[in-house]
Design a protein around this motif. Structure first.
Motif, PDB file in Angstrom:
ATOM      1  N   MET A   1       0.826  -1.211   0.000  1.00  0.00           N
ATOM      2  CA  MET A   1       0.000   0.000   0.000  1.00  0.00           C
ATOM      3  C   MET A   1       0.857   1.257   0.000  1.00  0.00           C
ATOM      4  SD  MET A   1      -3.004   1.086   2.625  1.00  0.00           S
ATOM      5  CE  MET A   1      -4.070   2.478   2.283  1.00  0.00           C
ATOM      6  N   GLY A   2       2.018   1.191   0.657  1.00  0.00           N
ATOM      7  CA  GLY A   2       2.895   2.357   0.645  1.00  0.00           C
ATOM      8  C   GLY A   2       2.389   3.489   1.523  1.00  0.00           C
ATOM      9  N   PHE A   3       2.635   4.728   1.066  1.00  0.00           N
ATOM     10  CA  PHE A   3       2.327   5.903   1.873  1.00  0.00           C
ATOM     11  C   PHE A   3       1.501   6.914   1.081  1.00  0.00           C
ATOM     12  CE2 PHE A   3       6.119   3.942   3.595  1.00  0.00           C
ATOM     13  CZ  PHE A   3       5.758   3.811   4.938  1.00  0.00           C
ATOM     14  N   PRO A   4       0.275   6.554   0.731  1.00  0.00           N
ATOM     15  CA  PRO A   4      -0.569   7.482  -0.029  1.00  0.00           C
ATOM     16  C   PRO A   4      -0.786   8.784   0.734  1.00  0.00           C
ATOM     17  CG  PRO A   4      -1.900   5.711   0.915  1.00  0.00           C
ATOM     18  CD  PRO A   4      -0.465   5.338   1.116  1.00  0.00           C
ATOM     19  N   GLY A   5      -0.837   9.892  -0.017  1.00  0.00           N
ATOM     20  CA  GLY A   5      -1.086  11.186   0.606  1.00  0.00           C
ATOM     21  C   GLY A   5       0.094  11.749   1.366  1.00  0.00           C
ATOM     22  N   THR A   6       1.278  11.174   1.175  1.00  0.00           N
ATOM     23  CA  THR A   6       2.459  11.647   1.905  1.00  0.00           C
ATOM     24  C   THR A   6       3.307  12.540   1.008  1.00  0.00           C
ATOM     25  OG1 THR A   6       2.497   9.675   3.312  1.00  0.00           O
ATOM     26  CG2 THR A   6       4.536  10.934   3.141  1.00  0.00           C
ATOM     27  N   TRP A   7       3.702  13.702   1.548  1.00  0.00           N
ATOM     28  CA  TRP A   7       4.594  14.647   0.867  1.00  0.00           C
ATOM     29  C   TRP A   7       5.877  14.771   1.684  1.00  0.00           C
ATOM     30  CZ3 TRP A   7       0.839  19.390  -0.242  1.00  0.00           C
ATOM     31  CH2 TRP A   7      -0.154  18.975  -1.153  1.00  0.00           C
ATOM     32  N   MET A   8       6.972  15.040   0.995  1.00  0.00           N
ATOM     33  CA  MET A   8       8.262  15.221   1.669  1.00  0.00           C
ATOM     34  C   MET A   8       9.055  16.301   0.933  1.00  0.00           C
ATOM     35  SD  MET A   8      11.218  12.328   2.467  1.00  0.00           S
ATOM     36  CE  MET A   8      11.659  12.036   0.743  1.00  0.00           C
ATOM     37  N   THR A   9       9.731  17.161   1.681  1.00  0.00           N
ATOM     38  CA  THR A   9      10.586  18.155   1.034  1.00  0.00           C
ATOM     39  C   THR A   9      11.716  17.446   0.290  1.00  0.00           C
ATOM     40  OG1 THR A   9      11.760  18.346   3.154  1.00  0.00           O
ATOM     41  CG2 THR A   9      10.138  20.061   2.641  1.00  0.00           C
ATOM     42  N   THR A  10      12.188  18.068  -0.788  1.00  0.00           N
ATOM     43  CA  THR A  10      13.267  17.444  -1.564  1.00  0.00           C
ATOM     44  C   THR A  10      14.555  17.358  -0.746  1.00  0.00           C
ATOM     45  OG1 THR A  10      13.665  19.625  -2.575  1.00  0.00           O
ATOM     46  CG2 THR A  10      12.363  18.049  -3.838  1.00  0.00           C
ATOM     47  N   SER A  11      14.708  18.254   0.232  1.00  0.00           N
ATOM     48  CA  SER A  11      15.866  18.187   1.121  1.00  0.00           C
ATOM     49  C   SER A  11      15.690  17.132   2.216  1.00  0.00           C
ATOM     50  CB  SER A  11      16.094  19.552   1.781  1.00  0.00           C
ATOM     51  OG  SER A  11      14.998  19.882   2.626  1.00  0.00           O
TER      52      SER A  11
END
Length: 272
Positions: A1-11
């Motif tokens: 399923m993973g991590f739907p709806g997850t955002w992360m900064t490129t750093s």
């Protein structure tokens, strides 16, 4: 399923689990600015670069690696269930969207046909009884969530605990859950705990409410929309949200939380 709806900064300074209708546009822009020193030009939900998102194939491996190793500070943001469902109604059901059309095309005609909901005619400009229409929408929202009929629940009114839980179930750990109602205080805790390529002053951040202006203004206080039956339906749908995120079920007019969130409790109850 993973991590739907997850955002992360490129750093990889921070990881955020999006919960719709809970300041996600503003949080996304803060994350973007903290890496690039400028805001994304447009709706942050449309950004295809400059921010890792689970929906972007190239972002899935770095997000998975980071979250499972808990390499970065991870947080999410929640909102009072009464004001959240009201906001969803005015934005998604009453409002004309950015593309000039109704949300999800045939959704409003379906609500008119099956639930007798009137929300201002085809162009959304007509007068209508906001309280009566909202209470019928609430019945529809309950049916989608409890019975998956006449359609699956939409992310904008499905329970926050469901969104928050996917992150935990797949191995994520939250360091902070921010309340929308005291956003600056909560977001300041997040920023104080991390190092970002560009410093950001919360007092200078515009509110990126992409749904603002889609629908009519709310004509009544929050509590006027919820009679005894409406409150029963809201509790049936959002019981865990009230309990875990410490909101006041007994008083729809009190948008503020009544206790501190217990992160251990959240992880234990949503990690099953």
């Amino acid at each position: 399923m993973g991590f739907p709806g997850t955002w992360m900064t490129t750093s990889e300074s921070m990881v955020y689990r999006v919960v719709p209708k809970c300041a996600c546009s503003t949080i996304g822009q803060i994350m973007y600015f903290s890496d690039h020193g400028s805001y994304f030009d447009g709706d942050i939900h449309d950004a295809k670069e400059g921010l890792h998102k689970w929906a972007l194939e190239g972002s899935q491996e770095p997000i998975t690696r980071n979250v499972q190793q808990h390499k970065s500070y991870a947080f999410t943001c929640v909102r009072n269930p009464y004001t959240r469902i009201l906001s969803s109604f005015f934005d998604k059901i009453c409002g004309i969207q950015r593309n000039g059309k109704r949300y999800r095309g045939n959704l409003v005609p379906l609500l008119t046909q099956k639930y007798g909901i009137n929300v201002g005619g085809e162009d959304g400009q007509g007068e209508f009884d906001q309280i009566a229409a909202f209470r019928r929408f609430l019945l529809f929202a309950r049916d989608t969530i409890k019975f998956r009929k006449p359609m699956d629940p939409d992310i904008h009114w499905s329970a926050m605990s469901g969104h928050v839980s996917t992150f935990i179930v797949n191995g994520g750990i939250y360091d902070k859950i921010v309340w929308t109602e005291s956003f600056d205080d909560g977001m300041q805790d997040v920023l104080a705990a991390i190092d970002t390529p560009h410093a950001i002053q919360l007092k200078d951040v515009p509110r990126f409410n992409e749904s603002e202006g889609h629908g009519p203004k709310r004509a009544h206080p929050v509590e006027d929309y919820f009679d005894d039956l409406s409150m029963h339906l809201v509790y049936e749908i959002y019981k865990r949200d009230f309990q875990l995120f410490k909101y006041d079920f007994a008083n729809p007019g009190n948008k503020m939380p009544v206790d501190e969130i217990d992160l251990d409790e959240v992880h234990a109850k949503l990690g099953d």
